[in-house]
Write a protein that holds these residues in place. Structure first.
Motif, PDB file in Angstrom:
ATOM      1  N   GLN A 153      35.649 -39.629 -16.799  1.00  0.00           N
ATOM      2  CA  GLN A 153      36.248 -40.811 -16.466  1.00  0.00           C
ATOM      3  C   GLN A 153      35.880 -41.985 -17.217  1.00  0.00           C
ATOM      4  OE1 GLN A 153      35.819 -43.310 -12.701  1.00  0.00           O
ATOM      5  NE2 GLN A 153      37.739 -42.991 -12.502  1.00  0.00           N
ATOM      6  N   ALA A 154      34.415 -41.928 -17.513  1.00  0.00           N
ATOM      7  CA  ALA A 154      33.778 -42.893 -18.422  1.00  0.00           C
ATOM      8  C   ALA A 154      34.346 -43.010 -19.887  1.00  0.00           C
ATOM      9  CB  ALA A 154      32.396 -42.586 -18.450  1.00  0.00           C
ATOM     10  N   VAL A 155      34.691 -41.649 -20.250  1.00  0.00           N
ATOM     11  CA  VAL A 155      35.295 -41.556 -21.630  1.00  0.00           C
ATOM     12  C   VAL A 155      36.766 -42.288 -21.661  1.00  0.00           C
ATOM     13  CG1 VAL A 155      36.256 -40.105 -23.350  1.00  0.00           C
ATOM     14  CG2 VAL A 155      34.039 -39.676 -22.208  1.00  0.00           C
ATOM     15  N   GLU A 156      37.617 -42.058 -20.582  1.00  0.00           N
ATOM     16  CA  GLU A 156      38.719 -42.497 -20.378  1.00  0.00           C
ATOM     17  C   GLU A 156      38.749 -44.052 -20.205  1.00  0.00           C
ATOM     18  OE1 GLU A 156      40.658 -41.060 -16.740  1.00  0.00           O
ATOM     19  OE2 GLU A 156      42.427 -42.632 -16.936  1.00  0.00           O
ATOM     20  N   MET A 157      37.619 -44.607 -19.561  1.00  0.00           N
ATOM     21  CA  MET A 157      37.464 -46.193 -19.631  1.00  0.00           C
ATOM     22  C   MET A 157      37.444 -46.576 -21.047  1.00  0.00           C
ATOM     23  SD  MET A 157      35.123 -46.259 -16.040  1.00  0.00           S
ATOM     24  CE  MET A 157      34.823 -48.074 -16.249  1.00  0.00           C
ATOM     25  N   VAL A 158      36.722 -45.862 -21.773  1.00  0.00           N
ATOM     26  CA  VAL A 158      36.302 -46.539 -23.071  1.00  0.00           C
ATOM     27  C   VAL A 158      37.690 -46.330 -23.890  1.00  0.00           C
ATOM     28  CG1 VAL A 158      35.156 -45.975 -25.386  1.00  0.00           C
ATOM     29  CG2 VAL A 158      34.153 -45.836 -23.095  1.00  0.00           C
ATOM     30  N   GLY A 159      38.435 -45.345 -23.813  1.00  0.00           N
ATOM     31  CA  GLY A 159      39.639 -45.341 -24.400  1.00  0.00           C
ATOM     32  C   GLY A 159      40.681 -46.365 -24.140  1.00  0.00           C
ATOM     33  N   LEU A 160      40.503 -46.982 -22.918  1.00  0.00           N
ATOM     34  CA  LEU A 160      41.271 -48.080 -22.719  1.00  0.00           C
ATOM     35  C   LEU A 160      41.133 -49.107 -23.497  1.00  0.00           C
ATOM     36  CD1 LEU A 160      41.649 -47.836 -18.589  1.00  0.00           C
ATOM     37  CD2 LEU A 160      43.519 -47.236 -20.469  1.00  0.00           C
ATOM     38  N   MET A 161      39.989 -49.474 -24.070  1.00  0.00           N
ATOM     39  CA  MET A 161      39.433 -50.673 -25.008  1.00  0.00           C
ATOM     40  C   MET A 161      40.336 -50.873 -26.093  1.00  0.00           C
ATOM     41  SD  MET A 161      35.364 -50.582 -25.626  1.00  0.00           S
ATOM     42  CE  MET A 161      34.259 -51.250 -24.270  1.00  0.00           C
ATOM     43  N   ASN A 162      41.098 -49.909 -26.630  1.00  0.00           N
ATOM     44  CA  ASN A 162      41.984 -50.167 -27.645  1.00  0.00           C
ATOM     45  C   ASN A 162      43.153 -51.038 -27.416  1.00  0.00           C
ATOM     46  OD1 ASN A 162      43.164 -49.809 -30.117  1.00  0.00           O
ATOM     47  ND2 ASN A 162      44.358 -48.143 -29.766  1.00  0.00           N
ATOM     48  N   GLY A 163      43.098 -52.212 -28.094  1.00  0.00           N
ATOM     49  CA  GLY A 163      44.546 -53.266 -27.633  1.00  0.00           C
ATOM     50  C   GLY A 163      44.181 -54.099 -26.430  1.00  0.00           C
ATOM     51  N   ARG A 164      42.965 -53.903 -25.725  1.00  0.00           N
ATOM     52  CA  ARG A 164      42.714 -54.679 -24.833  1.00  0.00           C
ATOM     53  C   ARG A 164      41.352 -55.337 -24.963  1.00  0.00           C
ATOM     54  NH1 ARG A 164      44.787 -49.687 -22.657  1.00  0.00           N
ATOM     55  NH2 ARG A 164      46.263 -50.252 -21.097  1.00  0.00           N
ATOM     56  N   ARG A 222      43.499 -51.170 -16.415  1.00  0.00           N
ATOM     57  CA  ARG A 222      44.659 -50.829 -17.461  1.00  0.00           C
ATOM     58  C   ARG A 222      45.409 -52.039 -17.665  1.00  0.00           C
ATOM     59  NH1 ARG A 222      45.366 -46.087 -14.126  1.00  0.00           N
ATOM     60  NH2 ARG A 222      44.331 -44.206 -15.075  1.00  0.00           N
ATOM     61  N   ASN A 223      45.594 -52.656 -16.512  1.00  0.00           N
ATOM     62  CA  ASN A 223      46.716 -54.086 -16.541  1.00  0.00           C
ATOM     63  C   ASN A 223      45.797 -55.188 -17.239  1.00  0.00           C
ATOM     64  OD1 ASN A 223      48.592 -52.543 -15.372  1.00  0.00           O
ATOM     65  ND2 ASN A 223      48.363 -53.010 -13.353  1.00  0.00           N
ATOM     66  N   ALA A 224      44.425 -55.130 -17.361  1.00  0.00           N
ATOM     67  CA  ALA A 224      43.895 -56.454 -17.734  1.00  0.00           C
ATOM     68  C   ALA A 224      43.859 -56.381 -19.325  1.00  0.00           C
ATOM     69  CB  ALA A 224      42.419 -56.396 -17.475  1.00  0.00           C
ATOM     70  N   LYS A 225      43.399 -57.739 -20.066  1.00  0.00           N
ATOM     71  CA  LYS A 225      43.228 -57.598 -21.566  1.00  0.00           C
ATOM     72  C   LYS A 225      42.222 -58.870 -21.560  1.00  0.00           C
ATOM     73  CE  LYS A 225      47.350 -56.442 -24.097  1.00  0.00           C
ATOM     74  NZ  LYS A 225      48.049 -56.642 -24.874  1.00  0.00           N
ATOM     75  N   ALA A 242      39.109 -61.354 -21.623  1.00  0.00           N
ATOM     76  CA  ALA A 242      38.076 -61.635 -20.950  1.00  0.00           C
ATOM     77  C   ALA A 242      38.056 -60.761 -19.700  1.00  0.00           C
ATOM     78  CB  ALA A 242      37.776 -62.928 -20.680  1.00  0.00           C
ATOM     79  N   GLN A 243      39.168 -60.771 -19.001  1.00  0.00           N
ATOM     80  CA  GLN A 243      39.156 -60.102 -17.690  1.00  0.00           C
ATOM     81  C   GLN A 243      39.100 -58.635 -18.148  1.00  0.00           C
ATOM     82  OE1 GLN A 243      43.356 -59.759 -16.260  1.00  0.00           O
ATOM     83  NE2 GLN A 243      42.466 -59.565 -13.964  1.00  0.00           N
ATOM     84  N   PHE A 244      39.626 -58.072 -18.935  1.00  0.00           N
ATOM     85  CA  PHE A 244      39.424 -56.829 -19.320  1.00  0.00           C
ATOM     86  C   PHE A 244      37.800 -56.435 -19.420  1.00  0.00           C
ATOM     87  CE2 PHE A 244      38.177 -52.954 -22.111  1.00  0.00           C
ATOM     88  CZ  PHE A 244      38.978 -51.885 -21.601  1.00  0.00           C
ATOM     89  N   ASP A 245      37.118 -57.340 -20.234  1.00  0.00           N
ATOM     90  CA  ASP A 245      35.654 -57.156 -20.575  1.00  0.00           C
ATOM     91  C   ASP A 245      34.982 -56.966 -19.335  1.00  0.00           C
ATOM     92  OD1 ASP A 245      36.392 -57.210 -23.141  1.00  0.00           O
ATOM     93  OD2 ASP A 245      35.723 -59.040 -23.747  1.00  0.00           O
ATOM     94  N   HIS A 246      35.348 -58.280 -18.541  1.00  0.00           N
ATOM     95  CA  HIS A 246      34.588 -58.234 -17.081  1.00  0.00           C
ATOM     96  C   HIS A 246      34.762 -57.032 -16.328  1.00  0.00           C
ATOM     97  CE1 HIS A 246      32.715 -60.321 -13.711  1.00  0.00           C
ATOM     98  NE2 HIS A 246      33.589 -59.822 -12.743  1.00  0.00           N
ATOM     99  N   LEU A 247      35.977 -56.621 -16.121  1.00  0.00           N
ATOM    100  CA  LEU A 247      36.355 -55.467 -15.318  1.00  0.00           C
ATOM    101  C   LEU A 247      35.674 -54.098 -15.790  1.00  0.00           C
ATOM    102  CD1 LEU A 247      40.036 -56.019 -14.356  1.00  0.00           C
ATOM    103  CD2 LEU A 247      37.923 -56.224 -12.876  1.00  0.00           C
ATOM    104  N   PHE A 248      35.731 -53.870 -17.133  1.00  0.00           N
ATOM    105  CA  PHE A 248      34.958 -52.850 -17.860  1.00  0.00           C
ATOM    106  C   PHE A 248      33.521 -52.896 -17.575  1.00  0.00           C
ATOM    107  CE2 PHE A 248      32.582 -50.605 -21.126  1.00  0.00           C
ATOM    108  CZ  PHE A 248      33.531 -49.459 -21.078  1.00  0.00           C
TER     109      PHE A 248
END
Length: 226
Positions: free
Chosen positions: A68-79, A158-161, A163-169
């Motif tokens: 799941q950690a690897v999956e979370m990192v994979g969401l960084m692309n474009g976010r 997945r829905n964030a982009k 600064a919001q994505f950074d915080h949730l990540f």
């Protein structure tokens, strides 16, 4: 009598062949960030401990936990375009990807299966306290293992982009790493848990690496408030 001796010899020969086959499997333990890997072919030392049921359950569960950690990192692309975030994600992806490969080889070394899908795994992992887990259908707010993000948290990520994505990540990965540390602690609280030499070294590396990454991510979160 001759038959009994023959059977005994056959049993010993079979066991030796099985052990030899297992020992031929190269076991490469990933080093901590910046450190070389270790090639291991057999447990060494005077205090060699056989793995316990809790050890096997821990490794089988941690494969899914790391995934799941690897999956979370994979969401960084474009976010996110934050370079510090991207660097942190790269380090996590490499270290946890290497550790997943090590855990699979370790389980194979001992002839144990690897559960790739969290819904397929035995929730009653021997020696591990899984009382907090929902043994029925997983709902949106139930984490499969300590620290893992719930389906609702993963959807929010997945829905964030930006600064919001950074915080949730960051908050999610701190939660995730803290859960992994608790799983390590729980393993060592079980009888004879974590004493197999390679597993002991592996969990020590996980503990050191993830504590350091938590400190880094907490520092990044603190900068958000300034």
């Amino acid at each position: 009598m001759a038959f009994r001796c023959s059977c005994a010899c056959a049993f010993v020969l079979s066991a030796c062949v099985g052990m030899a086959a297992a020992q031929q499997v190269p076991l490469v333990q990933p080093g901590a960030p910046g450190q070389p890997n270790k090639v291991i072919t057999n447990p060494v030392g005077t205090a060699v401990h056989e793995p316990t049921a809790a050890d096997f359950g821990f490794m089988q569960g941690m494969v899914i936990h790391h995934s799941q950690a690897v999956e979370m990192v994979g969401l960084m692309n474009g976010r996110t375009t934050n370079p510090q975030m991207l660097e942190m994600g790269k380090r996590i992806s490499i270290s946890q990807g290497d550790e997943i490969a090590f855990m699979k080889r370790w389980l194979s070394f001992y002839g144990k299966p690897v559960q790739e899908n969290k819904m397929d795994m035995d929730m009653d992992m021997p020696g591990m306290d899984m009382s907090h887990m929902d043994h029925g259908k997983q709902d949106m707010d139930t984490a499969v293992m300590p620290g893992m993000l719930t389906p609702r948290q993963m959807q929010a990520l997945r829905n964030a982009k930006g600064a919001q994505f950074d915080h949730l990540f960051l908050t999610g990965m701190i939660q995730h790493h803290t859960g992994a540390l608790n799983m390590v602690k729980e393993l060592f609280e079980t009888k004879d848990g974590g004493q197999e030499p390679q597993l002991f070294d592996f969990t020590a590396d996980v503990d050191v690496t993830q504590r350091a990454e938590i400190e880094t991510m907490q520092s990044m979160l603190a900068k958000e408030k300034k």
